[in-house]
Scaffold this motif. Structure first.
Motif, PDB file in Angstrom:
ATOM      1  N   LEU A  25       0.827  -1.212   0.000  1.00 12.49           N
ATOM      2  CA  LEU A  25       0.000   0.000   0.000  1.00 12.49           C
ATOM      3  C   LEU A  25       0.861   1.261   0.000  1.00 12.49           C
ATOM      4  N   ILE A  28       1.872   1.819  -3.489  1.00 10.36           N
ATOM      5  CA  ILE A  28       0.699   2.246  -4.268  1.00 10.36           C
ATOM      6  C   ILE A  28       0.401   3.721  -4.034  1.00 10.36           C
ATOM      7  N   VAL A 166      -2.725  -1.003  -8.621  1.00  9.63           N
ATOM      8  CA  VAL A 166      -2.655  -2.082  -7.627  1.00  9.63           C
ATOM      9  C   VAL A 166      -2.128  -3.359  -8.285  1.00  9.63           C
ATOM     10  N   TYR A 207      -5.160  -9.428  -3.539  1.00  6.67           N
ATOM     11  CA  TYR A 207      -5.226  -8.384  -4.573  1.00  6.67           C
ATOM     12  C   TYR A 207      -6.677  -8.017  -4.882  1.00  6.67           C
ATOM     13  N   ILE A 210      -7.932  -5.741  -2.163  1.00  8.04           N
ATOM     14  CA  ILE A 210      -7.355  -4.400  -2.247  1.00  8.04           C
ATOM     15  C   ILE A 210      -7.992  -3.606  -3.386  1.00  8.04           C
ATOM     16  N   THR A 211      -8.120  -4.229  -4.562  1.00  6.19           N
ATOM     17  CA  THR A 211      -8.728  -3.523  -5.696  1.00  6.19           C
ATOM     18  C   THR A 211     -10.187  -3.189  -5.416  1.00  6.19           C
TER      19      THR A 211
END
Length: 234
Positions: A25, A28, A166, A207, A210-211
């Motif tokens: 993160l 990102i 991401v 993933y 997170i997305t």
């Protein structure tokens, strides 16, 4: 039906690989914020068509939009120290996080600039003239007149770009970063490839989460600044 997958091991790996989420993160956020700033500058140069910088930024955008992110990571990681060495700067000991972030910033800066530039150009010239006629400064005109009209146009593409960012981080393991994918690869290597499908599935779930979270945050921002309302009223 379990398809031969040890789902209890998947859950165990999700918990283990999740320890790399904060680091991922961080990359990102740095890459997203700095990439957007770079894109704003590049878009401004290309809109104003500044003689010296315009061709440079055009080549930059064309190159980074036409080549894979993986290539950029290698070029920055292996090439930048060689270039800096010619100027007496030795960057061999620099953090891999710096190289990874720089590669993603350059990559996303090129893409984001092409979302911002047409959004700016879509604002009618009469809007600029009206703002100038009442004596608005350039910054005030942009903040009060141009930006509110740009955002509804550019935001869907910006949202997609943040989601793609991401996923772009998943290739950073190639230079040895222990992010989500890097930790997954390390676990597989240490276990000699045992249950690697479960490890990859665990990484995929992380993933995905997170997305999903990034998409929801973008939607909240969209509602907060009233983009959806502006689009409907337009």
């Amino acid at each position: 039906m379990d398809f031969g997958i040890d789902f209890s091991y998947v859950l165990k790996m999700i918990e283990r690989i999740s320890t790399a989420i904060p680091y991922t993160l961080l990359i990102i956020v740095i890459s997203g914020v700095m990439g957007l700033l770079l894109a704003s500058g590049v878009a401004a140069i290309r809109i104003k068509k500044w003689k010296v910088l315009y061709p440079i930024t055009s080549i930059y955008v064309s190159f980074f939009r036409s080549t894979p992110c993986l290539i950029h990571i290698f070029l920055v990681y292996y090439g930048l120290p060689l270039i800096l060495r010619e100027f007496g700067i030795f960057a061999d000991g620099w953090s891999k996080t710096l190289y990874a972030s720089l590669a993603l910033i350059l990559f996303n800066g090129a893409y984001l600039s092409e979302f911002l530039r047409p959004a700016y150009l879509a604002v009618e010239k009469g809007q600029h003239d009206a703002a100038d006629s009442v004596g608005m400064t350039g910054l005030s005109k942009f903040r009060r007149i141009i930006l509110p009209q740009m955002l509804p146009i550019a935001w869907p593409n910006l949202e997609n770009a943040f989601v793609e960012l991401v996923k772009d981080t998943s290739v950073l393991f190639v230079i040895g970063l222990t992010d989500i994918m890097g930790l997954a690869k390390k676990i597989i290597s240490n276990d000699f490839g045992v249950k690697k499908l479960e490890v990859y599935l665990a990484a995929a779930v992380i993933y995905w989460c997170i997305t999903f979270a990034v998409s929801k945050i973008c939607q909240l921002v969209e509602k907060q600044i009233g983009i959806g309302k502006q689009q409907r009223s337009g």
